[in-house]
Write a protein that holds these residues in place. Structure first.
Motif, PDB file in Angstrom:
ATOM      1  N   LEU A  12      70.832   1.683  34.383  1.00 45.92           N
ATOM      2  CA  LEU A  12      70.437   0.378  33.883  1.00 45.92           C
ATOM      3  C   LEU A  12      70.886  -0.711  34.834  1.00 45.92           C
ATOM      4  CD1 LEU A  12      72.948  -0.892  31.257  1.00 45.92           C
ATOM      5  CD2 LEU A  12      73.135   1.441  32.113  1.00 45.92           C
ATOM      6  N   ALA A  13      70.169  -1.789  34.824  1.00 39.41           N
ATOM      7  CA  ALA A  13      70.564  -2.990  35.573  1.00 39.41           C
ATOM      8  C   ALA A  13      69.907  -4.179  34.905  1.00 39.41           C
ATOM      9  CB  ALA A  13      70.134  -2.890  37.034  1.00 39.41           C
ATOM     10  N   PHE A  14      70.662  -5.234  34.669  1.00 38.38           N
ATOM     11  CA  PHE A  14      70.055  -6.426  34.101  1.00 38.38           C
ATOM     12  C   PHE A  14      70.874  -7.653  34.454  1.00 38.38           C
ATOM     13  CE2 PHE A  14      72.706  -4.547  30.761  1.00 38.38           C
ATOM     14  CZ  PHE A  14      73.512  -5.601  30.381  1.00 38.38           C
ATOM     15  N   VAL A  41      65.613 -14.071  42.404  1.00 35.78           N
ATOM     16  CA  VAL A  41      65.658 -12.957  43.354  1.00 35.78           C
ATOM     17  C   VAL A  41      66.436 -11.790  42.756  1.00 35.78           C
ATOM     18  CG1 VAL A  41      66.286 -12.245  45.690  1.00 35.78           C
ATOM     19  CG2 VAL A  41      65.521 -14.588  45.287  1.00 35.78           C
ATOM     20  N   LEU A  42      67.532 -12.087  42.059  1.00 38.62           N
ATOM     21  CA  LEU A  42      68.327 -11.036  41.427  1.00 38.62           C
ATOM     22  C   LEU A  42      67.525 -10.307  40.348  1.00 38.62           C
ATOM     23  CD1 LEU A  42      71.722 -12.911  41.305  1.00 38.62           C
ATOM     24  CD2 LEU A  42      71.354 -10.701  42.400  1.00 38.62           C
ATOM     25  N   ASN A  43      66.639 -11.011  39.660  1.00 36.47           N
ATOM     26  CA  ASN A  43      65.761 -10.338  38.703  1.00 36.47           C
ATOM     27  C   ASN A  43      64.881  -9.315  39.408  1.00 36.47           C
ATOM     28  OD1 ASN A  43      66.741 -11.815  36.534  1.00 36.47           O
ATOM     29  ND2 ASN A  43      65.132 -13.352  36.638  1.00 36.47           N
ATOM     30  N   LYS A  61      66.836  -8.993  50.538  1.00 40.51           N
ATOM     31  CA  LYS A  61      67.925  -8.443  51.356  1.00 40.51           C
ATOM     32  C   LYS A  61      69.081  -9.431  51.468  1.00 40.51           C
ATOM     33  CE  LYS A  61      68.862  -6.899  56.110  1.00 40.51           C
ATOM     34  NZ  LYS A  61      68.273  -6.706  57.448  1.00 40.51           N
ATOM     35  N   GLU A  62      68.779 -10.704  51.702  1.00 41.82           N
ATOM     36  CA  GLU A  62      69.823 -11.723  51.855  1.00 41.82           C
ATOM     37  C   GLU A  62      70.634 -11.899  50.576  1.00 41.82           C
ATOM     38  OE1 GLU A  62      67.685 -15.184  53.004  1.00 41.82           O
ATOM     39  OE2 GLU A  62      67.098 -14.373  54.964  1.00 41.82           O
ATOM     40  N   VAL A  63      69.958 -11.953  49.427  1.00 46.46           N
ATOM     41  CA  VAL A  63      70.654 -12.165  48.157  1.00 46.46           C
ATOM     42  C   VAL A  63      71.495 -10.944  47.791  1.00 46.46           C
ATOM     43  CG1 VAL A  63      70.308 -12.501  45.679  1.00 46.46           C
ATOM     44  CG2 VAL A  63      69.034 -13.889  47.315  1.00 46.46           C
TER      45      VAL A  63
END
Length: 439
Positions: free
Chosen positions: A314-316, A283-285, A416-418
């Motif tokens: 950036l986000a990873f 989910v974070l991906n 949304k939950e994660v």
């Protein structure tokens, strides 16, 4: 007309899904070596890879860098391959080879014309059974590793962010993930030759490894060759796995790092996340993709296009066997304060926590991850690496076929939950990564 188009698309999708399925045979030798075979006779090439379940997290305090060091050292030579000849043997037979190390495992592989399959198996059995570990090899590779550290981390712009050496010491207190994969030169310089030999004896055994052979093979003949070259290698003692639980981060960590190789600062928000095997890691991906994947992502449109406060966003997620980290960052445009960038990033995070992403964003996500799935299985080398990784680190080799179903099943509500569970201000590192001050 519309029904005809939709039906054609549906048939195409089912055909594509079937075509992408990776068939494999998996079994264990008596000495504990896990073997995975994938037959694909469309091109006359074959990849032979061995993944060992040893990485930087398995090192002893004061002796960091051993796993990565062995990534280099085990190319030095064996009892039957003269020192310095490994790469020459591979090249002379039309092949290529490489290796890589993470916190969790080390992977060696060769890709050859398929008529050199037996050579690849012999070379990897030589590496496992007959490596020459001596002072000249250790001294030589010590200098190689030092140069790699200088070029990739010490002298590379944003190197300590890219390789997490400026991040993980803040994120982990007990777990050895706090140490860098490349280790410290002081530890390697201080190590005695017997310590390197003991490290090999402990971890580089068939019962701590997965052998994968993928490509233009005949399965029965390949099984026979594998038995000939690997069955007689004795197994080692069972490896005791790292089992360390970190205390939750409950108070925001504020830190500043300096880099003499940069001129533009970076501000980053970093969160500790669950194991790569956890559904929430997937989910974070997806959250990462929503925020910064491409020019249509939320943070790019807001911070680069609309507000014109960021040069880059950036986000990873860095997924690992025990824990992961998740980084969101931005480089300011002009004289914009880093605090301004953090405020806007927090606003975008809050939107994810309070509102469902749109149906259009959700469909774009699904399309992106479908495309990634297809591309990941598009080469023999990629398939070989994936098969070994899914078996060793996830405990489910068939994830090479099933993982896309996890992404397909993730809902907007889960996103949304994660976001609410992991992207909390009191659970993160706020890192300002700045140019080294001039005197």
């Amino acid at each position: 007309m519309t029904k005809t188009i939709m039906l054609s698309f549906f048939v195409f999708f089912i055909t594509l899904a079937h075509a992408q399925k990776v068939e494999f045979t998996e079994y264990d030798l008596d000495n504990g070596l896990n073997v995975i075979l994938h037959q694909d006779n469309t091109a006359p090439v074959v990849t032979v890879g061995v993944m060992y379940h040893v990485g930087a997290k398995d090192e002893q305090p004061g002796r960091t860098g051993f796993a990565h060091f062995f990534e280099h050292l085990l190319f030095e030579g064996t009892e039957n391959i003269e020192r310095g000849e490994w790469f020459n043997v591979v090249a002379a037979n039309g092949g290529s080879n490489n290796a890589n190390t993470t916190q969790d495992r080390t992977y060696y592989y060769e890709t050859f014309p398929s008529n050199a399959l037996e050579l690849g198996l012999w070379m990897e059995s030589e590496r496992m059974l007959h490596p020459v570990i001596n002072k000249i090899g250790v001294d030589t590779q010590n200098e190689v590793v030092k140069e790699e550290k200088r070029s990739r981390i010490d002298n590379a712009p944003y190197g300590r962010v890219a390789y997490s050496t400026g991040i993980n010491p803040y994120m982990f207190d007990k777990h050895p993930y706090k140490n860098s994969v490349i280790g410290t030169m002081e530890d390697l310089d201080a190590a005695e030759l017997d310590e390197f030999k003991a490290f090999f004896d402990k971890y580089y055994n068939p019962n701590n490894a997965t052998l994968v052979v993928a490509g233009d093979i005949d399965v029965p003949k390949t099984k026979k060759m594998i038995a000939d070259y690997f069955q007689s290698i004795p197994s080692g003692d069972e490896v005791e796995r790292v089992n360390i639980t970190e205390d939750p981060i409950e108070d925001k960590i504020i830190a500043t790092e300096y880099d003499s190789n940069i001129q533009i600062p970076l501000t980053a928000l970093v969160y500790r996340t669950p194991s790569m095997k956890d559904r929430e890691a997937y989910v974070l991906n997806m959250i990462s993709s929503v925020l910064t994947d491409g020019k249509s992502s939320r943070m790019y449109k807001r911070m680069v296009d609309k507000d014109k406060i960021a040069l880059q966003v950036l986000a990873f997620a860095r997924s690992q066997e025990d824990y992961g980290t998740y980084l969101i960052g931005a480089l300011p445009l002009g004289d914009v304060e880093l605090s301004k960038l953090r405020d806007v990033m927090d606003e975008e995070i809050e939107k994810l926590q309070t509102e469902l992403i749109t149906e259009r964003e959700y469909q774009k996500l699904q399309n992106k991850f479908e495309n990634q799935f297809v591309n990941s299985n598009s080469s023999i080398q990629g398939i070989a690496s994936s098969l070994a990784t899914y078996q060793m680190l996830y405990g489910n080799t068939n994830l090479i076929n099933e993982e896309i179903e996890i992404y397909r099943s993730i809902t907007r509500e889960e996103i949304k939950e994660v976001a609410n569970k992991y992207l909390q201000e009191n659970q993160r590192l706020e890192l300002d990564y700045l140019p080294e001050p001039t005197e």
